[in-house]
Structure formats: structure tokens, C-alpha cells
Design an enzyme around this catalytic site. Structure first.
Site, short mmCIF file in Angstrom:
data_model
loop_
_atom_site.label_atom_id
_atom_site.label_comp_id
_atom_site.label_asym_id
_atom_site.label_seq_id
_atom_site.Cartn_x
_atom_site.Cartn_y
_atom_site.Cartn_z
CB ILE A 34 38.41 50.30 32.08
CG1 ILE A 34 37.70 51.30 31.15
CG2 ILE A 34 38.93 49.11 31.28
CD1 ILE A 34 36.51 50.70 30.43
N GLY B 102 30.97 64.68 33.69
CA GLY B 102 31.51 65.93 34.22
C GLY B 102 32.29 66.70 33.18
N GLY C 220 50.47 42.87 23.23
CA GLY C 220 50.75 43.45 24.53
C GLY C 220 50.03 42.64 25.60
CB ALA C 221 49.23 43.37 29.14
CG HIS D 74 63.99 25.21 50.65
ND1 HIS D 74 64.23 25.06 49.30
CD2 HIS D 74 63.92 23.94 51.17
CE1 HIS D 74 64.30 23.77 49.01
NE2 HIS D 74 64.12 23.06 50.13
#
Length: 470
Positions: free
Chosen positions: A42, A115, A188-189, A449
Site C-alpha cells: 500500500i 500465500g 487522522g493522517a 543558522h
């Protein structure tokens, strides 16, 4: 005849499965992968990677419509939505092909099919039957089997994706047209990333969450800032919401939403359901084994072992957090344990979480409230990005860096960030957590910086009343 007996068989070729196979090959173990659909799982095909390609396009579109502060002007800006989607798919295809190349290079055979555990041989090896799409079946054997079949989108009654009005993440990744009005259920994400993408591309977006706040696993202060940022962008956010039965009519869908006792009907062109995931435990042959499944996920110990000797489970299949990098780490840990190496169990509080909405959100470790609930006396440091020179120069001043320390030991318990590129910076705090660094060591660290990362240093100093620039 091709090889059918191995030291390790991995069922599933996602970021857990293929990494397990590659590590096993590195250690000199004979290993094979069984994959029914796409190498890369996925993540590479329908998750992490294609969403980031889409989000990059939407960030460009947003910037092209916000050029005036930088001294630029662009007229008649437009985009080819089909090309935006096609580029996302091409990126996924390239990476999936790369996984196939890596496995071939490592001499790891890939068996295409489904499988399933099929008992034991006479000499106590694991049997796995592999059924190809055309129906042919092959039996493989191995001393160890790693289950890495991942998870899929959770569907709720009345919210089943229909490929037209109601989408899961799969349909949301390959839209034919840009919906004018969109409602996203779940913040959510996955939900917030799609809300950001479609809003930045021009859709009217409503984000609905049943919990009291968006991004509910994040620190409360970060969630509040995210909600404020979303609303500033024009996203309508509804929390503590109850959703009624969807009503389809032609090419629109009306969603009854109740908030604080008041109901409103929201009519949109498309609904995206992002209400979580369920583990892919079906048809794995778990029956008549000692493998325990709880709430669609396989129960494992700290080294990914199931209740069945010689069978392991990793990644989303084995439960939260549902993150590709967690799956890959478990893959390496599991294989090295099988190989007899000394390994350290994975500490969930040292796993970073990243959300690529705008602005980005990243975190590791305990939130402030969870640290207090756990009995810690804490010191909290905060530094706003508006006080950071690089963020100001970039025009990306919306954000906050927050640190949570154990007042007694100085240990960094957690870090929480919202703002530009924080998903790239969180690893600094992850290394600190993994190395058990204290505030003193972090305070003595030199940060370059000008960078946004200087805010990380200031947030450490702030926890001990030493912030210099705010």
C-alpha cells in the site's frame, strides 16, 4: 525445477515484507516473497508515496496563487488535473519497479499469488500454499514464515466506497475530475492529507471528526494549531460530530452531521471515508493455529513472534502504529532475531509520526498530557516559528516546536511540531530519544543558522527558561 524450500518465507511484499526479505538475503538466509498484487504494498502504490506526489503538486498550486508577498505576479494560472494524477502514479510505478530490482539483485524469488499457512511437513517445516490469480497452486516450505500482509481501509455501514460519490483512499488517489465540494470523514493522517490536497487544488472542503479534536493522537496544543491553520485555509472543520445516514441523489450526496446537539445537512459532490484501517488477516490459514487475532490485528510479542512457533507478524498486520517505517524496522528486527543476532525490542515511544498536511505535523514520544498521566513531573518548552529567521524569510511562520522533558532526569519524553518541513526535522528528536539524551546534551548541541531547525534548539532551551530569541 525452481527452489521451493527456504529458511524464511515472507507473505506480503510491502515495506515490511520486502525489507525482511532483503535483510534475510544479506544475512545469507534463503528467502522468498509471496505477493498477490504489487511489490511495495500500500505504501508505495496507494499510500505514502503517491499522496506525497499529489501533495507536492497542491503545494505548488497554492504557492502560484500566493506570489504577491514574494514580489511575483502570475495571471491565468491553471493546471491539468489528469497530469497531476498521472505524475503521482508514475512516481509509484518507478519505486515499485525499484523494489522488484532490489529483490532480483539480492536473488530473492518472488512468487505471485496469495500465500496461506498450510500446516507442517513431516520434519516440522512450515508449509505455505500459494494460489496464483489464474488458480494454479504451488506449495512452498520454510523453517520460518513472516506474515506481512498489511491492512486496508476500514468501511462503516453506509460509508462503503462506491467509486462514484463515496471514496476510500484508493479512489481519492486517482480521481478523474476535481470535486467542487468535498466532505472528508476522519481527521487522522489520511483524512487531513486529503483535505489539504483537495483544498489546495481548489475544492470546497469540510473535515468531520467524531473525536473532540483533529489529529487526535497528537499533542492537544498541536491539534488546536492544526485546526486553526485548516480553518484559515478555508477548510470547514467539525469536531465531536455525529454522522447520520448518507442520502445519495444523482451526482450529489447529502450528509447529516450533528454537532453540540445541532444538526446540519451538508451536500457535496464527493465523500472521502478515512475512518481507520483493518488488518488483512483473512485467508491466511490462521485457523487451527495458536495465532491470536484481536480487533483484526495479529497479536505478537516484542520480537514479532505470534503464538504459533515459527510464525511471525510485522507491520500494519501486527497493529499500531500503522506506519511504513515501523514495518521496515520490525522487518529487520524480526529477521535478525531469527538469525540469532542480539536485537532490541522496538519502543513505540521512539517511533516518529508524520502528517504531510499543510502545515506539516510531526511528533515522537509522549504528549504533555500523557506524560503527566504517566506520573512524570514535566518541564515543557515551546518556540513559535514566527520568531525563527529562516521561517520568516521563507514566509512560513505558522508553526510551533514543543518539547516535553522529565524534570527529575532531564530525559526528553516527547517532541511535537507543526510547521514547514517539520517532517524532515523530527528525526533530530528521534535520535535524541533513541540515544537517551538529556536537556543538557541537547542544549549544548550546535544547530546551524539560518535554519528552521534552530527552533528545535530554542524549544529545548525554553523548557529550562533559557530561550534566547523569544
Amino acid at each position: 525445477m525452481s527452489q521451493t524450500d527456504f529458511d524464511i518465507l515472507v507473505i506480503g511484499g510491502g515495506p515490511g515484507g520486502y525489507v525482511a526479505a532483503l535483510r534475510a538475503a544479506q544475512l545469507g538466509l534463503s528467502v522468498a516473497v509471496v505477493e498477490a498484487q504489487h511489490l511495495g504494498g500500500i505504501c508505495l502504490n496507494w499510500g505514502c508515496i503517491p499522496t506525497k506526489a499529489l501533495l507536492r503538486a497542491s503545494e505548488i498550486n497554492h504557492l502560484l496563487h500566493d506570489l504577491e508577498p514574494y514580489g511575483f505576479k502570475a495571471e491565468n494560472v491553471s493546471f491539468d488535473f489528469a497530469k497531476v494524477v498521472a505524475r503521482s502514479r508514475a512516481v509509484s510505478k518507478q519505486l515499485a519497479s525499484g523494489v522488484a530490482h532490489l529483490l532480483k539483485k539480492a536473488k530473492v524469488p518472488v512468487f505471485n499469488g496469495y500465500g496461506k499457512l498450510a500446516g507442517l511437513t513431516a520434519d516440522k517445516k512450515r508449509k505455505v500454499s500459494v494460489t496464483a490469480k489464474e488458480g494454479a497452486t504451488t506449495t512452498l516450505t520454510a523453517q520460518h514464515v513472516i506474515l506481512a500482509t498489511g491492512a486496508r481501509a476500514r468501511t462503516l455501514p453506509g460509508l462503503e466506497p462506491d467509486g462514484n460519490l463515496i471514496w476510500s483512499y484508493r479512489e481519492a488517489l486517482v480521481p478523474e475530475t476535481l470535486p467542487k465540494r468535498l466532505l472528508v470523514i476522519g481527521s487522522g493522517a489520511i483524512g487531513t492529507e486529503f483535505a489539504s490536497f483537495y483544498r489546495n487544488m481548489g475544492s470546497e472542503v469540510t473535515l468531520v471528526e467524531v473525536a473532540p479534536r483533529v489529529l487526535p493522537v497528537e499533542d492537544e496544543e498541536i491539534s488546536a494549531l492544526a485546526k486553526k491553520a485548516f480553518e484559515k485555509q478555508g477548510i470547514k472543520v467539525l469536531t465531536s460530530a455525529k454522522i447520520g445516514s448518507l442520502q445519495k441523489a444523482g451526482q450529489t450526496v447529502t450528509v447529516p452531521v450533528e454537532v453540540a446537539g445541532k444538526q446540519q445537512n451538508i451536500t457535496v459532490d464527493t465523500v472521502i471515508s478515512a475512518v481507520g484501517i483493518v488488518g488483512n488477516t483473512e485467508n491466511l490459514g490462521l485457523e487451527n493455529t495458536k495465532i491470536v487475532v484481536e480487533r483484526t490485528h495479529i497479536v505478537t510479542d516484542a520480537l514479532c513472534r505470534t503464538g504459533e512457533p515459527g510464525v511471525y507478524a510485522i507491520g500494519d498486520l501486527a497493529g499500531a502504529p500503522w506506519l511504513a517505517h515501523k514495518a521496515s524496522h520490525e522487518a529487520v528486527m524480526c529477521v535478525e532475531a531469527i538469525a540469532g543476532k542480539k536485537v532490541h525490542p522496538l519502543d513505540p515511544t521512539k517511533i516518529p509520526g508524520c502528517t504531510y498536511c499543510r502545515p506539516q505535523v510531526a511528533s515522537v514520544g509522549l504528549t504533555e498530557s500523557k506524560a503527566r498521566d504517566a506520573g512524570y513531573k514535566v518541564r515543557v518548552g515551546k518556540f513559535p516559528l514566527v520568531a525563527n529567521g529562516k521561517a520568516l524569510a521563507m514566509g512560513e511562520t505558522d508553526g510551533l516546536i514543543k518539547t516535553v522533558f522529565d524534570e527529575v532526569t532531564g530525559e526528553l519524553l516527547g517532541a511535537h511540531m507543526i510547521g514547514a518541513e517539520v517532517t524532515e526535522m523530527i528525526q533530530g528528536y528521534v535520535i535524541a530519544r533513541n540515544g537517551e539524551l538529556t536537556e543538557a546534551e541537547l542544549a549544548e548541541t550546535v544547530f546551524p543558522h539560518p535554519t528552521i531547525s534552530e527552533s528545535m534548539h530554542e524549544a529545548v532551551l525554553a523548557a529550562y527558561d533559557g530561550a534566547l530569541h523569544f
